[in-house]
Design an enzyme around this catalytic site. Sequence first.
Site, PDB file in Angstrom:
ATOM      1  N   TYR A 103       0.834  -1.197   0.000  1.00 47.65           N
ATOM      2  CA  TYR A 103       0.000   0.000   0.000  1.00 47.65           C
ATOM      3  C   TYR A 103       0.872   1.253   0.000  1.00 47.65           C
ATOM      4  O   TYR A 103       0.623   2.212  -0.752  1.00 47.65           O
ATOM      5  CB  TYR A 103      -0.911   0.003   1.232  1.00 47.65           C
ATOM      6  CG  TYR A 103      -1.679   1.288   1.406  1.00 47.65           C
ATOM      7  CD1 TYR A 103      -2.711   1.632   0.541  1.00 47.65           C
ATOM      8  CD2 TYR A 103      -1.369   2.170   2.446  1.00 47.65           C
ATOM      9  CE1 TYR A 103      -3.410   2.821   0.697  1.00 47.65           C
ATOM     10  CE2 TYR A 103      -2.064   3.354   2.607  1.00 47.65           C
ATOM     11  CZ  TYR A 103      -3.084   3.669   1.730  1.00 47.65           C
ATOM     12  OH  TYR A 103      -3.767   4.856   1.888  1.00 47.65           O
TER      13      TYR A 103
ATOM     14  N   LYS B 286       1.042   4.547  -2.677  1.00 46.89           N
ATOM     15  CA  LYS B 286       0.854   5.938  -2.254  1.00 46.89           C
ATOM     16  C   LYS B 286       2.113   6.766  -2.500  1.00 46.89           C
ATOM     17  O   LYS B 286       2.030   7.965  -2.788  1.00 46.89           O
ATOM     18  CB  LYS B 286       0.453   5.983  -0.784  1.00 46.89           C
ATOM     19  CG  LYS B 286      -0.903   5.360  -0.494  1.00 46.89           C
ATOM     20  CD  LYS B 286      -2.059   6.229  -0.975  1.00 46.89           C
ATOM     21  CE  LYS B 286      -2.628   5.868  -2.315  1.00 46.89           C
ATOM     22  NZ  LYS B 286      -3.720   6.746  -2.734  1.00 46.89           N
TER      23      LYS B 286
END
Length: 213
Positions: free
Chosen positions: A85, A89
């Site tokens: 994740y 980002k």
Amino acid sequence: MQHANPPGLTADGYELQFGTNHMGHALLAKLLLPLLLKTAELEEKPDVRVVVMSSEGHKFALPKVGLDLDLLKSETMNVSTVRRYGASKLANVLFARELAKRFPQITVAAVHPGFVTTNLAHSMADSYLSLAVQNKVMAFLSYTPFFETPDRGAKNQLWASVSKDVVSGEYYAGVGKGGTQSAVAKDDDMARRLWEWTEAELARLSRQLRLLS
């Protein structure tokens, strides 16, 4: 948007979170770019902007390494869900940085909306916690005063879309609070390499689609 999902690949073969959070958004920006540039050339000099939704989670990406472009088509990337994740980002912050550099006629900002009481974290809980613990954690997240409500969580991206104080290419973690990104998120060479890699991937996908049509 994908948030801390279990291992998986998109239909095009990218790590699920990276494919959704970066590749999909990069494609949308590429498709809109001709219109954005045409608009920026109008005589009235309109304020043309791109606001990229990132996260403080970009700091969970592999330290020092940041993005390993050779692993972005692996569903495991040999790292944890949260690291994957974080990579997606981080890509958002780097993409905004490079987009601003290549197209100075457009104002670009990457933003962190804050920690907002939505159900976005359910997938993370599903990956790590028992059902009983999940329920307690999500109840805490829903009522704790340390988390923003959705309407307050929208303020940073709204500010980035209209404020004259936005510095193009900057990352904002809170309204007007720039410069807090990780060291790898400030790496101009990594931003360039991600841009070039993304462009090559989008071109390859475009060729495939033409062959299939």
